[in-house]
Every structure is written in structure tokens, then in C-alpha cells.
Motif scaffolding. Structure first.
Motif, PDB file in Angstrom:
ATOM      1  N   THR A 181       0.669  -1.305   0.084  1.00 20.55           N
ATOM      2  CA  THR A 181       0.083   0.099   0.006  1.00 20.55           C
ATOM      3  C   THR A 181       0.854   1.205   0.110  1.00 20.55           C
ATOM      4  OG1 THR A 181      -0.071   0.069   2.310  1.00 20.55           O
ATOM      5  CG2 THR A 181      -1.877  -1.094   1.360  1.00 20.55           C
ATOM      6  N   TYR A 182       0.417   2.223  -0.569  1.00 22.58           N
ATOM      7  CA  TYR A 182       1.375   3.510  -0.784  1.00 22.58           C
ATOM      8  C   TYR A 182       0.262   4.642  -0.504  1.00 22.58           C
ATOM      9  CZ  TYR A 182       0.175   3.574  -5.702  1.00 22.58           C
ATOM     10  OH  TYR A 182      -0.568   3.517  -6.952  1.00 22.58           O
ATOM     11  N   THR A 183       0.776   5.721   0.078  1.00 25.89           N
ATOM     12  CA  THR A 183       0.033   7.008   0.154  1.00 25.89           C
ATOM     13  C   THR A 183       0.704   7.994  -0.565  1.00 25.89           C
ATOM     14  OG1 THR A 183      -0.742   6.113   2.550  1.00 25.89           O
ATOM     15  CG2 THR A 183      -1.061   8.525   2.000  1.00 25.89           C
ATOM     16  N   LEU A 184      -0.001   8.859  -1.294  1.00 24.74           N
ATOM     17  CA  LEU A 184       0.489  10.034  -2.079  1.00 24.74           C
ATOM     18  C   LEU A 184       0.199  11.199  -1.544  1.00 24.74           C
ATOM     19  CD1 LEU A 184      -0.232   8.989  -5.793  1.00 24.74           C
ATOM     20  CD2 LEU A 184       2.038   8.636  -4.505  1.00 24.74           C
ATOM     21  N   PRO A 185       1.114  12.267  -1.171  1.00 25.94           N
ATOM     22  CA  PRO A 185       0.767  13.711  -0.639  1.00 25.94           C
ATOM     23  C   PRO A 185      -0.152  14.434  -1.714  1.00 25.94           C
ATOM     24  CG  PRO A 185       2.876  13.737  -1.554  1.00 25.94           C
ATOM     25  CD  PRO A 185       2.294  12.102  -1.789  1.00 25.94           C
ATOM     26  N   ALA A 186      -0.758  15.467  -1.178  1.00 23.49           N
ATOM     27  CA  ALA A 186      -1.602  16.407  -2.047  1.00 23.49           C
ATOM     28  C   ALA A 186      -0.689  16.906  -3.236  1.00 23.49           C
ATOM     29  CB  ALA A 186      -2.117  17.496  -1.142  1.00 23.49           C
ATOM     30  N   GLY A 187      -1.273  16.937  -4.391  1.00 28.52           N
ATOM     31  CA  GLY A 187      -0.687  17.380  -5.541  1.00 28.52           C
ATOM     32  C   GLY A 187      -0.138  16.272  -6.452  1.00 28.52           C
ATOM     33  N   LEU A 188       0.007  14.999  -5.788  1.00 30.98           N
ATOM     34  CA  LEU A 188       0.124  13.775  -6.555  1.00 30.98           C
ATOM     35  C   LEU A 188      -0.885  13.032  -6.510  1.00 30.98           C
ATOM     36  CD1 LEU A 188       2.996  15.106  -5.493  1.00 30.98           C
ATOM     37  CD2 LEU A 188       3.901  12.789  -5.586  1.00 30.98           C
ATOM     38  N   THR A 189      -1.279  12.385  -7.724  1.00 28.30           N
ATOM     39  CA  THR A 189      -2.072  11.334  -7.987  1.00 28.30           C
ATOM     40  C   THR A 189      -1.504  10.189  -8.976  1.00 28.30           C
ATOM     41  OG1 THR A 189      -2.699  12.445 -10.118  1.00 28.30           O
ATOM     42  CG2 THR A 189      -3.811  13.043  -8.081  1.00 28.30           C
ATOM     43  N   ASP A 190      -2.145   9.047  -8.577  1.00 24.23           N
ATOM     44  CA  ASP A 190      -1.743   7.962  -9.353  1.00 24.23           C
ATOM     45  C   ASP A 190      -2.029   8.133 -10.808  1.00 24.23           C
ATOM     46  OD1 ASP A 190      -0.968   4.615  -9.213  1.00 24.23           O
ATOM     47  OD2 ASP A 190      -2.525   4.909 -10.593  1.00 24.23           O
ATOM     48  N   ALA A 191      -0.981   7.601 -11.590  1.00 26.43           N
ATOM     49  CA  ALA A 191      -1.074   7.806 -13.214  1.00 26.43           C
ATOM     50  C   ALA A 191      -1.478   6.338 -13.981  1.00 26.43           C
ATOM     51  CB  ALA A 191       0.275   8.392 -13.698  1.00 26.43           C
ATOM     52  N   GLY A 192      -2.043   5.389 -13.118  1.00 28.21           N
ATOM     53  CA  GLY A 192      -2.347   4.379 -13.892  1.00 28.21           C
ATOM     54  C   GLY A 192      -1.407   3.164 -13.569  1.00 28.21           C
ATOM     55  N   THR A 193      -1.231   2.991 -12.325  1.00 27.29           N
ATOM     56  CA  THR A 193      -0.390   1.823 -12.136  1.00 27.29           C
ATOM     57  C   THR A 193      -0.962   0.289 -12.226  1.00 27.29           C
ATOM     58  OG1 THR A 193       1.121   3.152 -10.658  1.00 27.29           O
ATOM     59  CG2 THR A 193       1.399   0.603 -10.380  1.00 27.29           C
ATOM     60  N   ALA A 194      -0.720  -0.510 -13.022  1.00 23.65           N
ATOM     61  CA  ALA A 194      -1.545  -1.775 -13.122  1.00 23.65           C
ATOM     62  C   ALA A 194      -1.290  -2.441 -11.981  1.00 23.65           C
ATOM     63  CB  ALA A 194      -1.015  -2.539 -14.311  1.00 23.65           C
ATOM     64  N   GLY A 195      -2.538  -3.159 -11.505  1.00 24.68           N
ATOM     65  CA  GLY A 195      -2.547  -3.936 -10.117  1.00 24.68           C
ATOM     66  C   GLY A 195      -2.593  -3.072  -8.970  1.00 24.68           C
ATOM     67  N   CYS A 196      -3.071  -1.844  -9.069  1.00 23.90           N
ATOM     68  CA  CYS A 196      -3.210  -1.052  -7.961  1.00 23.90           C
ATOM     69  C   CYS A 196      -4.504  -0.259  -7.974  1.00 23.90           C
ATOM     70  CB  CYS A 196      -2.033  -0.096  -7.767  1.00 23.90           C
ATOM     71  SG  CYS A 196      -0.214  -0.809  -7.407  1.00 23.90           S
ATOM     72  N   ALA A 197      -5.147   0.105  -6.824  1.00 26.62           N
ATOM     73  CA  ALA A 197      -6.388   0.887  -6.765  1.00 26.62           C
ATOM     74  C   ALA A 197      -6.388   1.647  -5.774  1.00 26.62           C
ATOM     75  CB  ALA A 197      -7.585  -0.181  -6.900  1.00 26.62           C
ATOM     76  N   GLY A 198      -7.378   2.792  -6.017  1.00 28.22           N
ATOM     77  CA  GLY A 198      -7.255   3.848  -4.791  1.00 28.22           C
ATOM     78  C   GLY A 198      -8.399   3.416  -3.783  1.00 28.22           C
ATOM     79  N   LEU A 199      -7.872   3.644  -2.685  1.00 25.41           N
ATOM     80  CA  LEU A 199      -8.751   3.593  -1.382  1.00 25.41           C
ATOM     81  C   LEU A 199      -9.378   4.674  -0.776  1.00 25.41           C
ATOM     82  CD1 LEU A 199      -6.836   0.948   0.454  1.00 25.41           C
ATOM     83  CD2 LEU A 199      -8.730   0.371  -1.331  1.00 25.41           C
ATOM     84  N   GLY A 200      -9.049   5.976  -1.535  1.00 29.23           N
ATOM     85  CA  GLY A 200      -9.389   7.395  -1.008  1.00 29.23           C
ATOM     86  C   GLY A 200      -8.480   7.942  -0.100  1.00 29.23           C
ATOM     87  N   GLY A 201      -8.128   9.261   0.017  1.00 29.21           N
ATOM     88  CA  GLY A 201      -7.596  10.111   0.679  1.00 29.21           C
ATOM     89  C   GLY A 201      -5.990   9.896   0.537  1.00 29.21           C
ATOM     90  N   GLY A 202      -5.587   9.477  -1.038  1.00 29.57           N
ATOM     91  CA  GLY A 202      -4.284   9.562  -1.339  1.00 29.57           C
ATOM     92  C   GLY A 202      -3.947   7.941  -1.147  1.00 29.57           C
ATOM     93  N   GLU A 203      -4.777   7.144  -0.469  1.00 29.67           N
ATOM     94  CA  GLU A 203      -4.075   6.116  -0.295  1.00 29.67           C
ATOM     95  C   GLU A 203      -4.477   4.867  -1.277  1.00 29.67           C
ATOM     96  OE1 GLU A 203      -3.890   2.501   3.432  1.00 29.67           O
ATOM     97  OE2 GLU A 203      -5.213   4.204   3.345  1.00 29.67           O
ATOM     98  N   HIS A 204      -3.556   4.151  -1.805  1.00 31.08           N
ATOM     99  CA  HIS A 204      -3.819   3.019  -2.741  1.00 31.08           C
ATOM    100  C   HIS A 204      -3.116   1.727  -2.364  1.00 31.08           C
ATOM    101  CE1 HIS A 204      -3.597   6.856  -4.719  1.00 31.08           C
ATOM    102  NE2 HIS A 204      -4.034   6.441  -5.845  1.00 31.08           N
ATOM    103  N   ARG A 205      -3.772   0.536  -2.827  1.00 29.29           N
ATOM    104  CA  ARG A 205      -3.549  -0.791  -2.394  1.00 29.29           C
ATOM    105  C   ARG A 205      -3.389  -1.495  -3.652  1.00 29.29           C
ATOM    106  NH1 ARG A 205      -6.389  -4.517   1.999  1.00 29.29           N
ATOM    107  NH2 ARG A 205      -4.860  -6.392   1.976  1.00 29.29           N
ATOM    108  N   CYS A 206      -2.294  -2.446  -3.775  1.00 30.41           N
ATOM    109  CA  CYS A 206      -1.839  -3.192  -4.916  1.00 30.41           C
ATOM    110  C   CYS A 206      -2.220  -4.881  -4.496  1.00 30.41           C
ATOM    111  CB  CYS A 206      -0.427  -3.058  -5.165  1.00 30.41           C
ATOM    112  SG  CYS A 206       0.098  -1.299  -5.518  1.00 30.41           S
ATOM    113  N   GLY A 207      -2.086  -5.287  -5.623  1.00 32.36           N
ATOM    114  CA  GLY A 207      -2.339  -6.836  -5.548  1.00 32.36           C
ATOM    115  C   GLY A 207      -1.146  -7.631  -4.723  1.00 32.36           C
TER     116      GLY A 207
END
Length: 466
Positions: A181-207
Motif C-alpha cells: 500500500t502507498y500514500t501520495l501527498p496532496a498534488g500527486l495522483t496515481d497515473a494508472g499503475t496496473a495492479g493497484c487501486a485507490g482507497l481514498g485519501g491518497g491511499e492506494h493498495r496493490c495486488g
């Protein structure tokens, strides 16, 4: 003069009696010392079994998975070859091989073929404590991250897509399933990493990956940095991995932060700004931040800098000309910076243990030149904050013994069971057997000597009668 006739058979028996006596005495002494050996091995084995491994302080407690607020990905991100290691990898304790106390056989010596049958055999000494069970396989995982580093091309684009490299190592002794799992700060967003999905609040979880013991691999996370993200600097994010292994209860994890590093800008002619990275050693003592503000214009200007630090990092004692605007902001006046000259400033920096464990982090510095004539020039940039405490954080794994398992702890109760009685019985039997062997050897030697003394009288020729 009459000669004593000693037959060859008797001389041979006499020569064989003395070696038999010596061998019997040596055997008796050896067997007499065996009880001490017999009682030593079981005691050490019982002490090892009685000592319970203590939990090592500083280990990470297994935690539960974060609550999912979105669809969990079914496929893991693609992997790539990891970068070469610049520091020695974390040491992992391999399971110690199972050892058992060796059996202590009683010494035996073959008697000469012409000697009578030997006495009772000596029973072998067997350890009374059972062999220790094999250690449970351990699970462990470690994660390291690079930084999101932007080049000067960032200032000419509405947004910039870049990658964040994450390197994962299975430090355990068993195959494991690893999630990220990874958390991006404000101003950064995921650019389409395959195998990862957003959980809200800048947090993402991968397979999930399936990793072999000791495997090391990297994955690249695609992130988009907004064109106005520089206004929010300093920016930092975090990455966390968790691992579960078959047969190992719970899960283990590791985490590390990453910094978003902007180049000096937006570009303005006549001014140059530079700041060094801040590094805290293993002691966590105060470090220093060096800032250089250069006047590349043609006229003198009044210079000033403002340092912005992340939570937990501060300037404890601002130097002369500096003022703490807030715990996170320090403003300094540099006076007049002549054209073509550079003013340098050094600030002491401290960080809490929590902030050091979350490193790498990012700080920001803003430089300003106000010439006597013309417009004010201002640029800003970010710098990296690292700490040895983050690298020294132990990877979560089952607790290991903190002391020798072969020695009972002070005040620990002694282990008492039926093994002591059987050991004493064995020792008594050995002593009795050795005593019988010695007596048998003495009797044999005495009988041989008596026969030798009686031989001249029986074998002497009678005097001739005249």
C-alpha cells in the motif's frame, strides 16, 4: 648347581597377566569417571529446553490490514530487476540446526584371547532429555523506496508523470504472500499503475505477490505531479508492505517514506538557490542544514530565506538574524548580497524519534532577493531529510531468544523430573561394574604369582642317591 626349570607355558602366562592387570585398572578408572559425563549432558539439555525465548524490544507488532474502502485489485503490479545494493542487506537469522546430545558410550577393551571371559558389560549412557523440536519458520519483509525527483522540465509542463521505485525483500525463512500500500501527498495522483487501486485519501493498495525466501524485486509506481504541486512543498509520502506465510500466525510488515524533490524555481533570472540534504546519524543528534543564496544579477540586493520543515523536524536554536515564525518555519535575514556573490547560512536541525523513523522526508526553502531597483526575485526548492534510525528499524519477525539458551536465567526454578533417578542408578551400576573388574584383575594376578612361586619346588630335580 641345580637349575630351576620354568616351563615356557608358565612364562607366557606370567607375561600375559601384567598387561591384563594394567588394562583392567585403566578400564576401571575410565568407567569410574563416566558418571560425571553421564550427568552433564542431560542437565545442559534440560536447561536449554527450560529457557523460554524472550520478546526482543523494538520489534514491530503485527497489525491488521487497513480497512478497504474500494475494490481490492486481483493482480499484482509488474516487477522489475532491483537496483544494486549500496549497503549490506539486513541480516536474517537462519533457523539453527537441530542438535542432540551425543551418546557417551562406555569404553570397552577387548581382553586377550587366552584370558578368561570378561566381567559384566557396561551399559551405555543415554541422554535423558528429549531432543529439541525444530524452530518454527520465520516470516520477514523489508521495503526501500527511491524519491520522486523532478527535473527543470517540470516548470514547463502542466503536469509531470514520473515513477516511484519500490524495492521489496523477503527476509524470512519461508515463502510469503506480500501486499503493498502507498500514500501520495496532496498534488500527486496515481497515473494508472496496473495492479493497484485507490482507497481514498491518497491511499492506494496493490495486488499480492508470492515471494520465495530471500527474493528481492522492485516495482515501479506511476505517479502524476500537478503543475501547482510546488506551492505545497515540502511533500512526502509513504509506502508499506505486509507479509503473511503459511503456518506462521499473524503478519509482519515494514514501511518507509519517500520525498518529492522539486528543482529550484520557478526559474527567475538573477537569483540562485541551493540547499544540502539533512542527515541524522544513529544517535539522532542535531544535524545541520546549509543554504546558499546567490545574486547572479547586476545590482546588489537584500537577501532572505525561509525554511519550512515537516512535522517532527525543527530548528531548536535559530542563529543570529533568524526568527522562528512557527515550529515548522524559520525566517532569516541575510543582509545585502552583492552582485555576483553568494551568501551562505547554516541552521541546526533536530527531529523527533518518530520523524526519524518515517524518513526519508522532505523540507523546503524559499530564497528572496530584493534589489534597490527592480522587481523582487524569489525561488524555492525542496531538500531531502534522511535518518539512520529509519534504516536501523528492525524488520518485524517472530521474537528471537535474547540470551544463551543453554544457561538457566538467574532465579529460574530448577527442572526436576524422573531423569535424575535413572542417571544415579546408571552411575551406581557403572561403579559396581568397574569395582568387579578391578577385583577380577587382582585375583587373576594373585593366582598367577602363586603358581610362579610354587613352580621351582614342584619342578626341581631330585638329588641323586649315592
Amino acid at each position: 648347581m641345580a637349575r630351576v626349570d620354568v616351563r615356557p607355558g608358565r612364562r607366557a602366562r606370567d607375561r600375559r597377566a601384567w598387561p591384563l592387570l594394567v588394562i583392567s585398572l585403566a578400564l576401571g578408572l575410565t568407567v569410574a569417571a563416566a558418571p560425571g559425563w553421564a550427568t552433564a549432558a542431560p542437565t545442559a539439555t534440560r536447561a536449554a529446553a527450560a529457557t523460554e525465548p524472550a520478546a526482543e524490544p523494538g520489534g514491530e507488532t503485527p497489525t491488521a490490514d487497513p480497512t478497504e474502502t474500494g475494490p481490492a485489485p486481483t493482480d499484482a503490479p509488474a516487477t522489475t530487476a532491483p537496483p544494486p545494493e549500496t549497503t549490506p542487506p539486513a541480516e536474517t537469522s537462519e533457523p539453527a540446526p537441530t542438535t542432540t546430545a551425543p551418546e557417551e558410550p562406555a569404553p570397552t577393551t577387548a581382553a586377550p584371547t587366552t584370558a578368561p571371559a570378561p566381567g559384566p558389560s557396561v551399559p551405555p549412557v543415554r541422554p535423558s532429555a528429549p531432543a529439541p523440536s525444530p524452530p518454527t519458520p520465520q516470516a520477514g519483509v523489508r521495503v526501500t523506496t527511491d524519491d520522486v525527483t523532478l527535473t527543470a522540465a517540470y516548470w514547463n509542463a502542466p503536469s509531470t508523470v514520473t515513477t516511484l521505485r519500490v524495492t521489496i525483500t523477503n527476509t524470512g525463512a519461508t515463502p510469503a504472500r506480500i501486499r503493498l500500500t502507498y500514500t501520495l501527498p496532496a498534488g500527486l495522483t496515481d497515473a494508472g499503475t496496473a495492479g493497484c487501486a485507490g482507497l481514498g485519501g491518497g491511499e492506494h493498495r496493490c495486488g499480492e505477490w508470492t515471494s520465495a525466501p530471500g527474493a528481492r524485486f522492485s516495482t515501479l509506481l506511476r505517479v502524476r505531479v500537478g503543475g501547482d504541486a510546488w506551492k505545497r512543498m515540502p511533500l512526502s509520502g509513504s509506502v508499506r508492505v505486509t507479509a503473511t506465510a503459511p503456518g506462521v500466525p499473524g503478519q509482519v510488515g515494514d514501511n518507509e517514506g519517500f520525498a518529492v524533490l522539486f528543482p529550484p524555481g520557478p526559474p527567475v533570472p538573477g537569483i540562485r538557490l541551493d540547499a544540502d540534504a539533512v542527515t541524522f546519524d544513529i544517535s539522532g543528534a542535531a544535524s545541520g542544514l546549509a543554504v546558499r543564496l546567490g545574486n547572479t544579477g547586476r545590482v546588489d540586493a537584500t537577501g532572505g530565506v525561509e525554511v519550512i520543515l515537516p512535522a517532527g523536524v525543527s530548528v531548536p536554536t535559530p542563529p543570529a538574524g533568524c526568527t522562528a515564525v512557527s515550529p515548522a518555519r524559520t525566517r532569516c535575514e541575510l543582509g545585502t548580497v552583492a552582485a555576483g556573490r553568494t551568501a551562505e547560512l547554516r541552521l541546526p536541525v533536530t527531529a523527533t524519534p518518530e520523524a526519524q523513523r518515517e524518513a526519508p522526508l522532505a523540507g523546503a526553502v524559499t530564497g528572496q532577493l530584493d534589489p534597490r531597483s527592480g522587481k523582487t526575485r524569489q525561488v524555492q526548492m525542496s531538500f531531502r531529510i534522511t535518518a539512520a534510525a529509519a534504516l536501523a528499524t528492525p524488520v518485524a519477525s517472530p521474537p528471537a531468544p535474547t540470551g544463551s539458551q543453554g544457561v538457566l536465567a538467574a532465579g529460574a526454578p530448577a527442572v526436576s523430573d524422573g531423569d535424575g533417578d535413572s542417571t544415579r542408578r546408571t552411575a551406581v551400576l557403572l561403579i559396581v561394574a568397574s569395582t568387579l573388574l578391578v577385583l577380577f584383575a587382582l585375583a587373576l594376578a594373585t593366582t598367577s604369582l602363586r603358581r610362579r612361586m610354587a613352580a621351582p619346588a614342584a619342578g626341581a630335580p631330585s638329588a641323586p642317591t649315592e
